[in-house]
Write a protein that holds these residues in place. Structure first.
Motif, mmCIF file in Angstrom:
data_model
loop_
_atom_site.group_PDB
_atom_site.id
_atom_site.type_symbol
_atom_site.label_atom_id
_atom_site.label_comp_id
_atom_site.label_asym_id
_atom_site.label_seq_id
_atom_site.Cartn_x
_atom_site.Cartn_y
_atom_site.Cartn_z
ATOM 1 N N GLY A 300 50.505 43.354 42.438
ATOM 2 C CA GLY A 300 51.525 42.694 41.912
ATOM 3 C C GLY A 300 51.353 41.195 41.181
ATOM 4 O O GLY A 300 50.385 40.515 41.619
ATOM 5 N N THR A 301 52.319 40.825 40.269
ATOM 6 C CA THR A 301 52.150 39.523 39.619
ATOM 7 C C THR A 301 50.830 39.047 39.330
ATOM 8 O O THR A 301 50.466 37.844 39.577
ATOM 9 C CB THR A 301 52.744 38.614 40.597
ATOM 10 N N VAL A 302 50.115 39.743 38.420
ATOM 11 C CA VAL A 302 48.831 39.531 37.716
ATOM 12 C C VAL A 302 49.179 38.158 36.837
ATOM 13 O O VAL A 302 49.864 38.174 35.927
ATOM 14 C CB VAL A 302 48.315 40.534 37.145
ATOM 15 N N HIS A 303 48.399 37.328 36.891
ATOM 16 C CA HIS A 303 48.385 36.017 36.269
ATOM 17 C C HIS A 303 47.173 35.134 36.101
ATOM 18 O O HIS A 303 46.170 35.428 36.851
ATOM 19 C CB HIS A 303 49.823 35.009 36.868
ATOM 20 N N SER A 304 47.142 34.201 35.094
ATOM 21 C CA SER A 304 45.983 33.408 34.816
ATOM 22 C C SER A 304 46.163 32.102 35.537
ATOM 23 O O SER A 304 47.227 31.666 35.536
ATOM 24 C CB SER A 304 45.519 33.177 33.292
ATOM 25 N N SER A 311 35.670 32.282 29.927
ATOM 26 C CA SER A 311 36.128 32.865 31.495
ATOM 27 C C SER A 311 37.612 32.551 31.479
ATOM 28 O O SER A 311 38.052 31.674 31.071
ATOM 29 C CB SER A 311 35.611 32.076 32.508
ATOM 30 N N VAL A 312 38.097 33.759 32.462
ATOM 31 C CA VAL A 312 39.734 33.533 32.684
ATOM 32 C C VAL A 312 39.656 34.060 34.197
ATOM 33 O O VAL A 312 38.960 34.794 34.744
ATOM 34 C CB VAL A 312 40.349 34.430 31.821
ATOM 35 N N THR A 313 40.413 32.869 35.145
ATOM 36 C CA THR A 313 40.557 33.118 36.242
ATOM 37 C C THR A 313 41.847 33.757 36.508
ATOM 38 O O THR A 313 42.792 33.428 36.023
ATOM 39 C CB THR A 313 40.495 31.920 37.153
ATOM 40 N N LEU A 314 41.743 34.896 37.269
ATOM 41 C CA LEU A 314 43.050 35.643 37.328
ATOM 42 C C LEU A 314 43.659 35.732 39.135
ATOM 43 O O LEU A 314 42.973 35.388 39.948
ATOM 44 C CB LEU A 314 42.646 37.173 36.964
ATOM 45 N N GLY A 315 44.817 35.697 39.385
ATOM 46 C CA GLY A 315 45.269 35.830 40.488
ATOM 47 C C GLY A 315 46.353 37.022 40.742
ATOM 48 O O GLY A 315 46.792 37.359 39.531
ATOM 49 N N ALA A 326 39.972 48.722 49.727
ATOM 50 C CA ALA A 326 38.430 48.363 49.993
ATOM 51 C C ALA A 326 37.717 47.220 48.872
ATOM 52 O O ALA A 326 36.868 46.500 48.954
ATOM 53 C CB ALA A 326 37.637 49.630 49.654
ATOM 54 N N GLY A 327 38.739 47.181 47.747
ATOM 55 C CA GLY A 327 38.512 45.935 46.754
ATOM 56 C C GLY A 327 39.391 46.169 45.554
ATOM 57 O O GLY A 327 40.195 47.078 45.579
ATOM 58 N N TYR A 328 39.122 45.384 44.505
ATOM 59 C CA TYR A 328 39.855 45.317 43.331
ATOM 60 C C TYR A 328 39.059 45.661 42.114
ATOM 61 O O TYR A 328 37.917 45.057 42.099
ATOM 62 C CB TYR A 328 40.956 44.158 43.147
ATOM 63 N N ARG A 329 39.667 46.189 40.990
ATOM 64 C CA ARG A 329 38.765 46.280 40.039
ATOM 65 C C ARG A 329 39.592 45.460 38.682
ATOM 66 O O ARG A 329 40.925 45.679 38.817
ATOM 67 C CB ARG A 329 38.586 47.797 39.555
ATOM 68 N N VAL A 330 39.221 44.847 37.606
ATOM 69 C CA VAL A 330 39.831 44.239 36.563
ATOM 70 C C VAL A 330 39.253 44.737 35.232
ATOM 71 O O VAL A 330 38.191 44.993 35.219
ATOM 72 C CB VAL A 330 39.323 42.726 36.532
ATOM 73 N N TYR A 331 40.226 45.199 34.579
ATOM 74 C CA TYR A 331 39.797 45.785 33.299
ATOM 75 C C TYR A 331 40.376 45.150 32.223
ATOM 76 O O TYR A 331 41.484 44.216 32.139
ATOM 77 C CB TYR A 331 40.534 47.119 33.097
ATOM 78 N N ASN A 347 39.517 41.274 50.599
ATOM 79 C CA ASN A 347 40.415 40.404 51.319
ATOM 80 C C ASN A 347 41.003 39.346 49.970
ATOM 81 O O ASN A 347 41.395 38.207 50.161
ATOM 82 C CB ASN A 347 39.684 39.614 52.289
ATOM 83 N N ALA A 348 40.558 39.274 48.648
ATOM 84 C CA ALA A 348 40.634 38.535 47.474
ATOM 85 C C ALA A 348 41.935 38.669 47.016
ATOM 86 O O ALA A 348 42.358 39.927 46.712
ATOM 87 C CB ALA A 348 39.517 38.473 46.628
ATOM 88 N N THR A 349 42.690 37.859 46.350
ATOM 89 C CA THR A 349 43.720 37.788 45.509
ATOM 90 C C THR A 349 43.275 36.915 44.244
ATOM 91 O O THR A 349 44.387 36.512 43.631
ATOM 92 C CB THR A 349 44.931 37.497 46.272
ATOM 93 N N THR A 350 42.156 36.745 44.032
ATOM 94 C CA THR A 350 41.695 36.040 42.915
ATOM 95 C C THR A 350 40.320 36.471 42.326
ATOM 96 O O THR A 350 39.517 36.821 43.441
ATOM 97 C CB THR A 350 41.984 34.429 42.927
ATOM 98 N N THR A 351 39.987 36.277 41.261
ATOM 99 C CA THR A 351 38.606 36.241 40.659
ATOM 100 C C THR A 351 38.548 35.645 39.186
ATOM 101 O O THR A 351 39.584 35.584 38.609
ATOM 102 C CB THR A 351 38.223 37.911 40.629
ATOM 103 N N GLN A 352 37.087 35.397 38.938
ATOM 104 C CA GLN A 352 36.936 34.878 37.798
ATOM 105 C C GLN A 352 36.220 35.951 36.792
ATOM 106 O O GLN A 352 35.349 36.431 37.455
ATOM 107 C CB GLN A 352 36.383 33.632 37.825
ATOM 108 N N VAL A 353 36.874 36.258 35.816
ATOM 109 C CA VAL A 353 36.194 36.930 34.707
ATOM 110 C C VAL A 353 35.270 36.200 33.829
ATOM 111 O O VAL A 353 35.813 35.451 33.273
ATOM 112 C CB VAL A 353 37.251 37.879 33.875
ATOM 113 N N ASP A 354 33.971 36.473 33.837
ATOM 114 C CA ASP A 354 33.216 35.726 33.097
ATOM 115 C C ASP A 354 32.547 36.566 31.836
ATOM 116 O O ASP A 354 32.751 37.820 31.676
ATOM 117 C CB ASP A 354 31.675 35.293 33.888
ATOM 118 N N GLY A 355 31.632 35.843 31.025
ATOM 119 C CA GLY A 355 31.158 36.506 29.737
ATOM 120 C C GLY A 355 32.002 36.807 28.564
ATOM 121 O O GLY A 355 31.673 37.517 27.832
ATOM 122 N N LEU A 356 33.041 36.221 28.684
ATOM 123 C CA LEU A 356 33.859 36.272 27.664
ATOM 124 C C LEU A 356 33.720 35.618 26.455
ATOM 125 O O LEU A 356 32.792 34.621 26.369
ATOM 126 C CB LEU A 356 35.399 35.976 27.990
#
Length: 729
Positions: A300-304, A311-315, A326-331, A347-356
């Motif tokens: 829920g509530t995906v935000h930057s 890069s963009v960091t998402l939460g 088991a984990g999350y996937r970002v598309y 156990n994460a609720t944030t990740t950084q998407v790189d290579g943009l």
């Protein structure tokens, strides 16, 4: 004139066509002490050192086996490390920690031996009660002597009868029972005869499936044979030890597996002398799915939370599941088509998407998945974010622009940059070297390395290196590869004019590095001054090799560019450091210090700062687990859970360490601060899949190669890999 090649095969040193027998239990070259110790045993008039145990007459049948062999202790006082116990000098000693019982110290003889005599020379802090034990694997011990009436001084225990590679003094009561004293041994001398069994068992038969569940697989196989007898079987999946059984059992079960995942199972046999067979064939099994068909709830509530040019960091708020997330996937979603651009741990609720790409709109959606592969629906609404305009790569970003410069359909392993800025890389399974122009993407196969044989696993054409000082004039390519009989290091000239590999110039520099299906190591690295070539080796799926300084396996090796052994190597052979499981990364920092990356088994991987003669603990110690506090073991500088690691290549750029991880599908960036690794950052988490190789690029950036598909089966040209240029801060 052609130079002679030196090859060590257990007790033999082969020099050209001549063979000289090295006496068991001694250093065969470059050790006057060892030679003198043998002379003393035969002639008590020969004196080596005042107070040395080697100045005593010994019966002709009792050869001293323990001199300068690796010693491991339960603890050690600050003055008195474990290796002092068998250095042949009574003015040095091993001292345990104070005030604690029991305490122990054991010596690795390097091979199975019949132990007939043990001589203990105690300091004042002796043992009243202790035993002497032997073991084939330093795990299961057999007592061959015990006493509750020890009086200290010299206790010469004769007429013993035991067989083992490891010999231990196990003290249970101290002579000085106050809390300020421990045990103190000046010398622990072990005498006997080394076993003559050097023949490994035959490979077991290819396994067949007995049964499977979503979390376990049971396999069976036909028996191995051995000239003496098979003592046990080791069961692996994909290079990871998952079960062991005795020599009369022909089935085994590997547990802790995941549902609906493909695994490759195989078996090695071992005998009582510690010899390990070559592997069986591989049985591929996909575990059945579990009965869980319920996907996790939608994140829920995906935000930057942060945006840069690349890069963009998402939460988001965490998903829930009836069993466990088991984990999350970002598309990134474009016109209804989803492209995976990142992942995150359970156990994460944030990740950084790189290579943009700078100044570009992205449309992010996050899903959750469980251990059975059930995936939630995508988060809504889709998050629209635009990267900022391009700017310089700042230290806070760490890693910035990523540009694909090439592709390949084989496993890209060793990679070097030529003086003109183009790239040579090894295809592990095809055994070819490829020349890539990163500016145009054009590539050409320059030749096939001769005598390479894959292992139906991780062996094949691995390391590639050039001398940073002399390549422009000598054009030698230094290559590590698996042959039909071993792993070895060779050099072959590259002809820039014809852009070809001159295979007729091949020189074999070092042989005798044992091979197996997995754990072959393979990384090569020259010292910055070009004087020495370092190589990382694996334990060949025999952990005992790692602690045996006469073996080239489970080591960091150091040789001269022509293959000769530097005179200051600590063990008078190619070994520089030991106690490693499977070395796959080597890199030098600005101070000329060598850093090393190695695979763990099932707990953790590790990054080490390598020192001359250092013991890094495997197989007793994996990362910081096991008996890693044992005196003499050097602790890693950083560890990684295997699920987030299985890291291979490393490189150092401006004293930042970059670590490429396969199973973890990510890149770590770590600042070298003194002798520590700090400010650890994670990049490309799931963006490009498995990462194997990173190397410096000539513009201050970095080359990075993936390892997706076919990297565990030795089949040529069945991968889908990319080579990138990465701009780093």
């Amino acid at each position: 004139m052609r130079k002679k090649r030196f090859t060590r095969i257990r007790g033999l040193v082969l020099i050209g066509c001549a063979a000289v027998l090295a006496v068991a239990g001694t250093v065969s070259t470059g050790s006057g002490t060892a030679v003198a110790a043998q002379a003393t045993a035969a002639n008590p008039a020969v004196r080596v050192d005042q107070g040395s145990l080697t100045n005593q007459a010994t019966p002709a049948a009792d050869a001293l086996l323990s001199l300068n062999k690796p010693a491991t202790a339960s603890s050690s006082g600050g003055c008195c490390a474990a290796p002092n116990v068998d250095d042949g000098v009574s003015t040095t000693r091993w001292a345990s920690g104070a005030g604690v019982d029991p305490q122990w110290i054991y010596i690795d003889l390097g091979a199975m031996a019949h132990v007939s005599r043990v001589r203990l020379q105690w300091d004042t802090s002796c043992a009243t009660a202790y035993e002497v034990d032997v073991s084939a694997d330093h795990t299961t011990w057999t007592k061959i002597y015990s006493t509750t009436a020890g009086k200290g001084g010299v206790e010469d225990l004769t007429s013993l009868d035991g067989n083992g590679r490891y010999v231990r003094m196990y003290g249970t009561k101290r002579c000085r029972s106050d809390s300020s004293h421990g045990y103190s041994l000046q010398e622990l001398g072990v005498y006997g005869t080394v076993g003559s069994d050097t023949t490994p068992p035959t490979p077991p038969g290819t396994p067949t499936l007995v049964s499977d569940t979503p979390n376990s697989v049971t396999i069976g196989w036909s028996a191995s044979t051995d000239n003496v007898g098979v003592s046990g079987y080791d069961i692996y999946h994909d290079g990871q030890l998952c079960a062991q059984v005795n020599g009369s059992t022909l089935t085994g079960t590997c547990g802790s597996l995941n549902p609906n995942v493909s695994y490759g199972f195989y078996v090695n046999a071992r005998d009582a002398a510690g010899n390990v067979s070559q592997p069986s064939g591989t049985l591929n099994v996909t575990t059945p799915p579990s009965s869980d068909t319920t996907p996790p709830t939608v994140p829920g509530t995906v935000h930057s939370t942060a945006v840069t040019s690349t890069s963009v960091t998402l939460g988001w708020t965490a998903s829930t599941d009836n069993v466990a997330v088991a984990g999350y996937r970002v598309y990134n979603v474009v016109n209804g088509t989803r492209t995976k651009v990142g992942t995150a741990d359970a156990n994460a609720t944030t990740t950084q998407v790189d290579g943009l790409t700078p100044s570009t709109a992205y449309h992010f959606q996050v899903t959750a998945y469980d251990g059975n592969g059930n995936e939630s629906a995508g988060s809504t609404p889709i998050l629209d974010v635009s990267t900022s305009a391009s700017s310089s790569c700042t230290p806070s970003q760490g890693v910035c622009t990523v540009t694909q410069v090439g592709t390949d359909d084989d496993v890209v392993w060793g990679l070097v940059t030529l003086p003109d800025g183009t790239i040579l890389f090894n295809e592990r399974d095809a055994h070819d070297i490829v020349h890539l122009n990163p500016k145009t993407g054009a590539k050409k196969t320059i030749g096939t390395v001769p005598n390479v044989q894959s292992t139906d696993g991780e062996g094949g054409l691995t390391g590639l290196e050039i001398n940073p000082v002399s390549f422009s004039s000598d054009h030698w390519l230094y290559i590590m590869h698996t042959s039909p009989t071993d792993n070895r290091i060779v050099r072959i000239k590259y002809d820039p004019a014809s852009d070809t590999l001159q295979t007729s110039t091949e020189q074999i520099l070092l042989t005798g590095i044992a091979r197996n299906k997995f754990h072959n190591g393979g990384r090569l690295r020259f010292s910055p001054d070009g004087k020495y070539l370092y190589a990382g080796t694996g334990d060949a799926q025999n952990g005992a090799n790692a602690q045996n300084t006469s073996s080239l396996n489970g080591k960091v090796l150091r040789i001269n560019p022509d293959g000769t052994i530097p005179t200051d190597n600590p063990f008078h052979n190619a070994v520089w450091s030991y106690g490693h499981r499977n070395v796959q990364g080597l890199a030098f920092d600005s101070q000329g210090r060598l850093w090393e990356q190695e695979f763990g088994n099932s707990v953790m991987d590790e990054t080490n700062l390598i020192v001359k003669g250092g013991n890094y603990g495997w197989p007793s110690c994996e990362g910081t687990s096991g008996t890693c506090g044992t005196a003499g073991f050097i602790a890693p500088k950083h560890t990684y859970p295997v699920a987030n690691g299985s890291c291979s290549g490393i490189t150092i750029i401006r004293d930042f360490l970059y670590v490429a991880c396969e199973r973890g599908t990510r890149l770590y960036r770590e600042q070298i601060s003194g002798s520590s690794l700090t400010n650890v950052q994670t990049f490309f988490d799931g963006t490009y899949g498995r990462l194997r190789t990173v190397e410096p690029a000539p513009d201050g950036g970095m080359w990075m190669a993936t390892s997706n598909g076919g990297d565990k089966d030795s089949t040529p040209h069945n991968s889908t890999n990319q080579i990138f240029h990465v701009t780093v801060a």
